[in-house]
Structures are given as C-alpha cells and as structure tokens.
Scaffold this motif. Structure first.
Motif, short mmCIF file in Angstrom:
data_model
loop_
_atom_site.label_atom_id
_atom_site.label_comp_id
_atom_site.label_asym_id
_atom_site.label_seq_id
_atom_site.Cartn_x
_atom_site.Cartn_y
_atom_site.Cartn_z
N ASN A 89 8.20 3.29 -5.03
CA ASN A 89 7.00 3.24 -4.18
C ASN A 89 6.03 2.15 -4.63
O ASN A 89 5.22 1.67 -3.84
CB ASN A 89 6.27 4.58 -4.19
CG ASN A 89 7.02 5.65 -3.42
OD1 ASN A 89 7.89 5.35 -2.61
ND2 ASN A 89 6.70 6.91 -3.67
N VAL A 215 3.66 2.38 -1.38
CA VAL A 215 2.40 3.12 -1.47
C VAL A 215 1.31 2.20 -2.00
O VAL A 215 1.50 1.50 -2.99
CB VAL A 215 2.55 4.34 -2.39
CG1 VAL A 215 1.20 5.02 -2.61
CG2 VAL A 215 3.56 5.33 -1.80
N ASP A 216 0.18 2.19 -1.31
CA ASP A 216 -0.99 1.44 -1.76
C ASP A 216 -1.63 2.25 -2.89
O ASP A 216 -2.10 3.36 -2.69
CB ASP A 216 -1.97 1.28 -0.59
CG ASP A 216 -3.14 0.37 -0.93
OD1 ASP A 216 -3.50 0.26 -2.11
OD2 ASP A 216 -3.71 -0.23 0.01
N THR A 219 -5.36 3.49 -2.14
CA THR A 219 -5.63 4.55 -1.16
C THR A 219 -4.64 5.70 -1.25
O THR A 219 -4.85 6.74 -0.64
CB THR A 219 -5.58 3.98 0.26
OG1 THR A 219 -4.25 3.50 0.52
CG2 THR A 219 -6.57 2.84 0.43
N LYS A 220 -3.52 5.49 -1.99
CA LYS A 220 -2.43 6.48 -2.11
C LYS A 220 -1.69 6.69 -0.79
O LYS A 220 -0.93 7.64 -0.65
CB LYS A 220 -2.98 7.83 -2.61
CG LYS A 220 -3.80 7.76 -3.89
CD LYS A 220 -2.99 7.27 -5.06
CE LYS A 220 -3.75 7.40 -6.37
NZ LYS A 220 -4.88 6.50 -6.48
N LYS A 221 -1.86 5.79 0.18
CA LYS A 221 -1.17 5.89 1.46
C LYS A 221 0.06 4.98 1.46
O LYS A 221 0.05 3.91 0.87
CB LYS A 221 -2.10 5.51 2.61
CG LYS A 221 -3.28 6.44 2.79
CD LYS A 221 -4.16 5.98 3.95
CE LYS A 221 -5.34 6.91 4.15
NZ LYS A 221 -6.22 6.44 5.25
N ARG A 222 1.10 5.44 2.19
CA ARG A 222 2.33 4.65 2.26
C ARG A 222 2.19 3.63 3.40
O ARG A 222 2.84 3.71 4.44
CB ARG A 222 3.54 5.56 2.50
CG ARG A 222 4.88 4.82 2.35
CD ARG A 222 6.04 5.76 2.62
NE ARG A 222 6.19 6.72 1.57
CZ ARG A 222 6.78 6.50 0.40
NH1 ARG A 222 7.28 5.30 0.13
NH2 ARG A 222 6.87 7.44 -0.52
N ASN A 223 1.35 2.65 3.21
CA ASN A 223 1.14 1.62 4.23
C ASN A 223 0.74 0.29 3.60
O ASN A 223 -0.09 -0.45 4.13
CB ASN A 223 0.04 2.07 5.22
CG ASN A 223 -1.32 2.20 4.55
OD1 ASN A 223 -1.43 2.18 3.33
ND2 ASN A 223 -2.36 2.31 5.35
#
Length: 279
Positions: A89, A215-216, A219-223
């Motif tokens: 990730n 994963v960024d 931000t902990k988002k997968r984008n």
C-alpha cells in the motif's frame, strides 16, 4: 599507525553497510489487524528505509504459546500477510519481499508468573528484516533529455501524453520534493501562456497489488494517485493556469512503465483539446 586507522574505518563502514535493519510489530491476542500505534511505528520505519537500495525483505509472523498449532500457524501467517499489505500500500516493490511466513507459536521458558503476560505480549509479533544491497549499486548516469517545459513549448496534438520529468513524490505521499517544485514552476509558466491547450492531469502509483491505488499516508485513504494529480492541478491553478482548462484523474496502477518501480510514482499530462487560437 595511520594506515591501520584507515583500515579499521573501512572495516567499520563495510560492516555497517551490510547491516540488516530490523523492526517488530506487536499484535493484540488472537488478532491480525495492526493496532494503530503499531501502524504508526511501522510507517516511521518505512520512511527510514524508503531511500535504501533494498536487496530483500523478510517478514515473519509469530503468536504466543496459547492455542493449537494449526490455529497459531494460520494466525501468524495472517499477521505476516497484513504487514506485507502495508508495504504494498505504501509503494514498496513486492519483488524484493522474498519471505512472508507464519512461524506459529513461540514457546516460553519457565518464568515467574508476573512476567508471563508481558513475555506472551512480546511474542505476538511480526519480525521484519530488511537487507540492503551490498555493495550498493552504482548510480546510473542521467541521460540528457528534453525538459518537460520545452516539450510543452513545441508542437502538440490532441492525444499527446507528456510525462512530467523530474517530478519526484515522496513514497506514500502526494507532495513533491523542493527541487521538484522548481521544475513544476517552469511547466506552469508555459501552460499559463499556452491558453489554447486543454488537458487532463493523470496521477500514477507504483508497487501495489494488481492495479489498485496506493494509500495516502497523510489521509489514510486509498486514493494516492488521485491525490498526486490533484496536487499538480492545485499547484498549476495557483500559478495562473485556468481551472476550466484542466481536469485531474487517478490512474491507480493501471499503466506501469515496466522499469524501476519508483518511476511509476509519476504524473502525466494528456492533451485533450487544442484550439486554433490562444484564448
């Protein structure tokens, strides 16, 4: 005496260069989800090794001594797999991960009862061993190529895709290094002047499983691929490029270049429309 000192220094440097880097991640009883504090510690470790020329990474999962052998083998493997996913990730090349093994339980020696709980807690873990390449690979000489800003000044047509050379993103993040901002400033200057060009900014990531996004870490988002494209979009807009001329999109890992993994941490510009006259 001086030659001896030099020799000892060289021996120390060689030993240090070959030294394995180790990290341990601890888990709750019967769990393979990584606790938040341990996840933060792991990300800090990743940030320390991301610039190292890595030869191999070994990941070994363990459990405490309670439970059946079969149960503990499955649990320890799940823990090892969870750690491998974090590496993936965060854009680490999976080809250097040579071992992802569940080792089962760690037996405890006869100890005082007061220490037993603590020891079992330390045995619920995954061990990560990072072995650097030794001797380090020589840096490749940089090939002289036309700068992106100069390419954008030339003849373009709809459908052209331009790689934004020398835009370096930090592993797992959507922001650029200081030197990369200077490169983007030149690109912004050209695009602000060539008002007849409309384009899409495409963000890419490396090393994820399949064509998933990364994963960024911020931000902990997968984008992450979207975040990288959006970063460039916002930067260009601040530098005078009109927002209606631009779009941004995350390409995840759909289009790997097939070379060094780090080269897939990139942004490209796809020319979508060129008007006859500049507006």
């Amino acid at each position: 005496m001086k030659p001896l000192i030099v020799f000892l220094c060289l021996c120390f440097q060689l030993t240090f260069s070959q030294k394995e880097l180790k990290h341990e991640v601890y888990f709750e009883t019967d769990q393979h989800d990584i606790p938040e504090t341990e996840h933060s510690r792991l990300l800090l470790f990743l940030s320390k090794i991301e610039d190292i020329d890595i030869g191999k990474i070994s990941i070994y999962g363990f459990t405490d001594d309670r439970g059946s052998d079969n149960y503990n083998l499955v649990l320890s493997q799940n823990r090892a797999d969870a750690i491998k996913e974090v590496f993936s990730n965060n854009e680490f090349d999976e080809s250097v991960i040579t071992n992802v093994d569940g080792k089962g339980k760690i037996l405890v020696n006869i100890v005082h009862e007061d220490n037993l709980s603590k020891i079992r807690g330390l045995n619920r873990k995954v061990e990560i061993i990072v072995t650097p390449v030794f001797p380090p690979k020589p840096k490749e000489e940089k090939k002289e190529t036309l700068e992106t800003a100069d390419i954008l000044k030339g003849d373009l047509k709809e459908g052209d895709k331009i790689l934004l050379e020398n835009l370096l993103f930090r592993t797992g993040y959507s922001y650029l290094t200081k030197d990369s901002k200077k490169v983007l400033d030149k690109i912004a200057e050209v695009l602000a002047e060539r008002t007849n060009i409309y384009f899409t900014i495409e963000g890419h990531v490396c090393c994820t499983q399949g064509n998933r996004d990364a994963v960024d870490r911020k931000t902990k988002k997968r984008n992450l691929s979207v975040a990288r494209a959006k970063y460039v979009y916002d930067y260009l807009e601040k530098k005078g490029v009109k927002h209606y001329r631009m779009k941004f999109v995350g390409m995840r890992r759909k289009e790997p270049l097939g070379g060094k993994p780090e080269l897939d941490r990139r942004v490209e510009i796809l020319v979508t429309r060129i008007y006859d006259k500049e507006k």
